[in-house]
Design a protein around this motif. Structure first.
Motif, mmCIF file in Angstrom:
data_model
loop_
_atom_site.group_PDB
_atom_site.id
_atom_site.type_symbol
_atom_site.label_atom_id
_atom_site.label_comp_id
_atom_site.label_asym_id
_atom_site.label_seq_id
_atom_site.Cartn_x
_atom_site.Cartn_y
_atom_site.Cartn_z
ATOM 1 N N TRP B 12 0.857 -1.200 0.000
ATOM 2 C CA TRP B 12 0.000 0.000 0.000
ATOM 3 C C TRP B 12 0.882 1.235 0.000
ATOM 4 O O TRP B 12 1.905 1.274 0.701
ATOM 5 N N THR B 13 0.491 2.232 -0.800
ATOM 6 C CA THR B 13 1.165 3.520 -0.760
ATOM 7 C C THR B 13 0.128 4.625 -0.918
ATOM 8 O O THR B 13 -0.953 4.410 -1.466
ATOM 9 N N TYR B 14 0.481 5.782 -0.428
ATOM 10 C CA TYR B 14 -0.285 7.000 -0.728
ATOM 11 C C TYR B 14 0.739 8.135 -0.905
ATOM 12 O O TYR B 14 1.713 8.226 -0.150
ATOM 13 N N ASP B 15 0.506 8.984 -1.899
ATOM 14 C CA ASP B 15 1.369 10.150 -2.049
ATOM 15 C C ASP B 15 0.538 11.375 -2.372
ATOM 16 O O ASP B 15 -0.609 11.272 -2.819
ATOM 17 N N ILE B 49 -4.761 8.023 4.683
ATOM 18 C CA ILE B 49 -3.922 7.060 5.417
ATOM 19 C C ILE B 49 -4.787 5.837 5.719
ATOM 20 O O ILE B 49 -5.258 5.631 6.850
ATOM 21 N N ALA B 50 -4.990 5.017 4.701
ATOM 22 C CA ALA B 50 -5.921 3.896 4.787
ATOM 23 C C ALA B 50 -5.299 2.650 5.399
ATOM 24 O O ALA B 50 -5.993 1.665 5.624
ATOM 25 N N ALA B 51 -4.018 2.662 5.650
ATOM 26 C CA ALA B 51 -3.336 1.508 6.248
ATOM 27 C C ALA B 51 -2.305 2.013 7.251
ATOM 28 O O ALA B 51 -1.906 3.185 7.204
ATOM 29 N N GLN B 106 19.074 17.551 -4.837
ATOM 30 C CA GLN B 106 17.760 17.626 -4.208
ATOM 31 C C GLN B 106 17.861 17.404 -2.707
ATOM 32 O O GLN B 106 18.917 17.072 -2.184
ATOM 33 N N ARG B 107 16.737 17.601 -2.030
ATOM 34 C CA ARG B 107 16.664 17.423 -0.590
ATOM 35 C C ARG B 107 15.593 16.389 -0.280
ATOM 36 O O ARG B 107 14.398 16.675 -0.334
ATOM 37 N N GLU B 108 16.031 15.188 0.059
ATOM 38 C CA GLU B 108 15.107 14.075 0.281
ATOM 39 C C GLU B 108 15.518 13.300 1.533
ATOM 40 O O GLU B 108 16.704 13.198 1.843
ATOM 41 N N TRP B 109 14.506 12.725 2.189
ATOM 42 C CA TRP B 109 14.748 11.942 3.394
ATOM 43 C C TRP B 109 13.801 10.743 3.423
ATOM 44 O O TRP B 109 12.741 10.768 2.814
ATOM 45 N N TYR B 110 14.193 9.719 4.175
ATOM 46 C CA TYR B 110 13.294 8.582 4.423
ATOM 47 C C TYR B 110 13.251 8.325 5.927
ATOM 48 O O TYR B 110 14.300 8.236 6.580
ATOM 49 N N PHE B 111 12.029 8.198 6.431
ATOM 50 C CA PHE B 111 11.831 7.935 7.852
ATOM 51 C C PHE B 111 11.011 6.654 8.032
ATOM 52 O O PHE B 111 9.832 6.619 7.660
ATOM 53 N N PRO B 112 11.581 5.598 8.605
ATOM 54 C CA PRO B 112 10.821 4.389 8.900
ATOM 55 C C PRO B 112 10.039 4.595 10.201
ATOM 56 O O PRO B 112 10.433 4.101 11.276
ATOM 57 N N PHE B 113 8.972 5.326 10.091
ATOM 58 C CA PHE B 113 8.241 5.777 11.282
ATOM 59 C C PHE B 113 6.795 5.311 11.172
ATOM 60 O O PHE B 113 6.154 5.490 10.138
ATOM 61 N N GLY B 114 6.262 4.737 12.227
ATOM 62 C CA GLY B 114 4.909 4.201 12.228
ATOM 63 C C GLY B 114 3.848 5.272 12.455
ATOM 64 O O GLY B 114 3.999 6.124 13.332
ATOM 65 N N ILE B 115 2.801 5.214 11.655
ATOM 66 C CA ILE B 115 1.641 6.096 11.813
ATOM 67 C C ILE B 115 0.402 5.214 11.683
ATOM 68 O O ILE B 115 0.273 4.456 10.714
ATOM 69 N N LYS B 116 -0.504 5.316 12.633
ATOM 70 C CA LYS B 116 -1.684 4.468 12.615
ATOM 71 C C LYS B 116 -2.607 4.824 11.461
ATOM 72 O O LYS B 116 -2.764 5.996 11.107
ATOM 73 N N ALA B 117 -3.229 3.804 10.906
ATOM 74 C CA ALA B 117 -4.235 4.035 9.862
ATOM 75 C C ALA B 117 -5.325 4.955 10.404
ATOM 76 O O ALA B 117 -5.695 4.881 11.578
ATOM 77 N N GLY B 118 -5.814 5.836 9.529
ATOM 78 C CA GLY B 118 -6.858 6.770 9.939
ATOM 79 C C GLY B 118 -6.333 8.062 10.521
ATOM 80 O O GLY B 118 -7.124 8.954 10.861
ATOM 81 N N SER B 119 -5.018 8.185 10.625
ATOM 82 C CA SER B 119 -4.425 9.436 11.124
ATOM 83 C C SER B 119 -4.370 10.461 9.995
ATOM 84 O O SER B 119 -4.342 10.114 8.814
ATOM 85 N N PHE B 136 7.423 23.600 -1.439
ATOM 86 C CA PHE B 136 6.620 22.425 -1.797
ATOM 87 C C PHE B 136 7.148 21.211 -1.034
ATOM 88 O O PHE B 136 8.361 21.011 -0.931
ATOM 89 N N VAL B 137 6.210 20.439 -0.513
ATOM 90 C CA VAL B 137 6.550 19.249 0.265
ATOM 91 C C VAL B 137 5.834 18.053 -0.362
ATOM 92 O O VAL B 137 4.599 18.012 -0.407
ATOM 93 N N ALA B 138 6.612 17.117 -0.861
ATOM 94 C CA ALA B 138 6.075 15.910 -1.502
ATOM 95 C C ALA B 138 6.362 14.712 -0.597
ATOM 96 O O ALA B 138 7.504 14.498 -0.186
ATOM 97 N N VAL B 139 5.319 13.958 -0.287
ATOM 98 C CA VAL B 139 5.451 12.849 0.661
ATOM 99 C C VAL B 139 4.835 11.598 0.051
ATOM 100 O O VAL B 139 3.787 11.664 -0.597
ATOM 101 N N GLU B 140 5.489 10.467 0.251
ATOM 102 C CA GLU B 140 4.894 9.178 -0.097
ATOM 103 C C GLU B 140 4.969 8.272 1.123
ATOM 104 O O GLU B 140 6.038 8.107 1.713
ATOM 105 N N PHE B 141 3.819 7.685 1.460
ATOM 106 C CA PHE B 141 3.700 6.813 2.632
ATOM 107 C C PHE B 141 3.622 5.357 2.182
ATOM 108 O O PHE B 141 3.077 5.069 1.116
ATOM 109 N N TYR B 142 4.120 4.449 3.023
ATOM 110 C CA TYR B 142 4.162 3.024 2.688
ATOM 111 C C TYR B 142 3.545 2.189 3.817
ATOM 112 O O TYR B 142 3.768 2.494 5.002
#
Lengths: 115, 285
Positions: B12-15, B49-51, B106-119, B136-142
């Motif tokens: 699952w992803t959302y961006d 944030i469906a998952a 470019q300026r990019e980062w990755y954070f392995p950080f947990g976020i509950k579904a529905g947040s 501009f802030v571009a985010v992709e969640f996994y």
């Protein structure tokens, strides 16, 4: 310690969460104890499918049953036999399957027990 | 526990990149001006944030302005219900002088950080400049990993490096074709295992130069490297990175005990610009 196949079955799993211990809609509450490992044949999965696999357990017998392990398989599987980590289960556990994407996924399971 | 091996696929992803690619992907965010904190701007709704999230990639871009100091500090906030009251889960990520996509870095980062579904998830930016501009802030969640046991997911962060009143981190001076001196950013409180570098250059003139920036932990005499990235400056006052090894677990993952001192140093290809500053984000739990 003996190794046995505690539960086995086959199901065309749809959008209803399915118990691998009772072969009915789940989750259910299994209280036999041992070290269990789940094997699934997911060779039926194709592009666009997504299968949710959950293992439930209670911490104590009087507690609420909760998810202790959850995995999602997506699309055709390069390794069509999937194995879970082994867990010590005893208080009220189950293994469930649910199709999140795709119409239904036929899954064969074998839950092996060491006890 | 007998453990299967292999990697984990995220099902699952959302961006928030936008339906079509563009030069300004993501969400437009207005920073605070004159070192004030900006307002929370939502980048993902509770429905998005469906998952359960196991990590996210974030890119900050187009925040630089020629001949202007544009230091920025980014907070990432989560509201588990409603999207009306955010709590920062990552604070003061130094992301200023961010380049346009046409830049070579470019300026990019990755954070392995947990976020509950529905947040709901939002960002806010503190800006140094009197004229706020936009970023501009571009985010992709996994989420939905096939092998969660192989995927560490953090529950807290620490920002190591004192933030000044002028929206900057800890100053350090790179060497000229030589390693600069190690500078302490500060000390961790808890054990953490994932490291991302935030740095900037407080200067109205940023030159086209290259600088290795190296982060380590240890003590005065013995240090273990955590990260090394290459800064690329441009004459339009932008700061970006090449060789962004911080996006790989091979470089970003390192178990560091609580109470450790984090150090930074730089090595420039010429006499470096003045105004380098940094703070690092550690993830643990």
């Amino acid at each position: 310690m003996a190794i046995t196949e505690a539960f086995a079955g086959t199901e065309a799993v749809g959008a209803t969460e399915w118990s691998c211990t009772t072969d009915t809609a789940g989750p259910d509450v299994e209280t036999s104890d041992g070290i269990f490992q789940v094997f699934l044949d997911v060779s039926d999965m194709i592009a666009g499918d997504q299968l949710q696999i959950r293992i439930y357990e209670k911490v104590q017998s009087t507690d609420t049953q909760r998810v202790v392990y959850e995995s999602f398989l997506t699309g055709a599987q390069a390794s069509p036999v999937w194995a879970a980590p082994s867990l010590v289960l005893m208080q009220g556990w189950d293994v469930t399957l649910k199709t999140l994407a795709g119409t239904s996924i036929t899954v064969t399971w074998s839950i092996r027990k060491v006890a | 526990m007998l453990m299967p091996s292999g990697g984990s696929y995220q099902g699952w992803t959302y961006d928030n990149w936008g339906a079509n690619p563009s030069a300004t992907p993501g969400t437009s965010v207005t920073p605070g001006a004159s070192n004030a904190e900006g307002s929370w701007t939502q980048v993902a709704s509770s429905a998005n944030i469906a998952a359960d999230v196991v990590g996210f990639h974030i890119q900050v871009l187009a925040g630089a302005t020629a001949t202007t100091i544009k230091d920025h500090l980014l907070d990432i906030g989560v509201d588990p219900a409603g999207g009306t009251s955010y709590t920062a889960v990552i604070s003061n990520l130094i992301c200023g002088e961010s380049p346009a996509l046409s830049s070579s870095s470019q300026r990019e980062w990755y954070f392995p950080f947990g976020i509950k579904a529905g947040s709901s998830v939002a960002v806010r930016i503190q800006g140094a400049a009197a004229t706020a501009g936009t970023v501009f802030v571009a985010v992709e969640f996994y989420g939905r990993p096939s092998r969660p046991e192989l995927l560490p997911v953090g529950t807290f962060s620490e920002t190591i490096g004192t933030i000044s009143a002028s929206s900057a981190g800890v100053a350090f001076t790179p060497g000229n074709a030589a390693d600069g001196s190690w500078v302490s950013l500060g000390t961790t409180s808890k054990e953490m295992w994932w490291w991302q570098l935030g740095y900037g250059i407080t200067n109205t003139v940023i030159t086209n130069e290259y600088c290795y920036i190296e982060v380590a932990f240890g003590d005065v005499t013995n240090k273990q490297r955590l990260l090394r990235q290459m800064h690329v400056g441009s004459t339009s006052e932008t700061v970006g990175c090449s060789m962004q090894t911080n996006l790989t677990s091979a470089r970003a993952y390192c178990e560091v005990p609580g109470g450790s001192t984090i150090y930074i140093r730089g090595r420039c290809n010429n006499a470096p610009d003045t105004g380098y500053h940094a703070a690092v984000i550690g993830i643990g739990g």
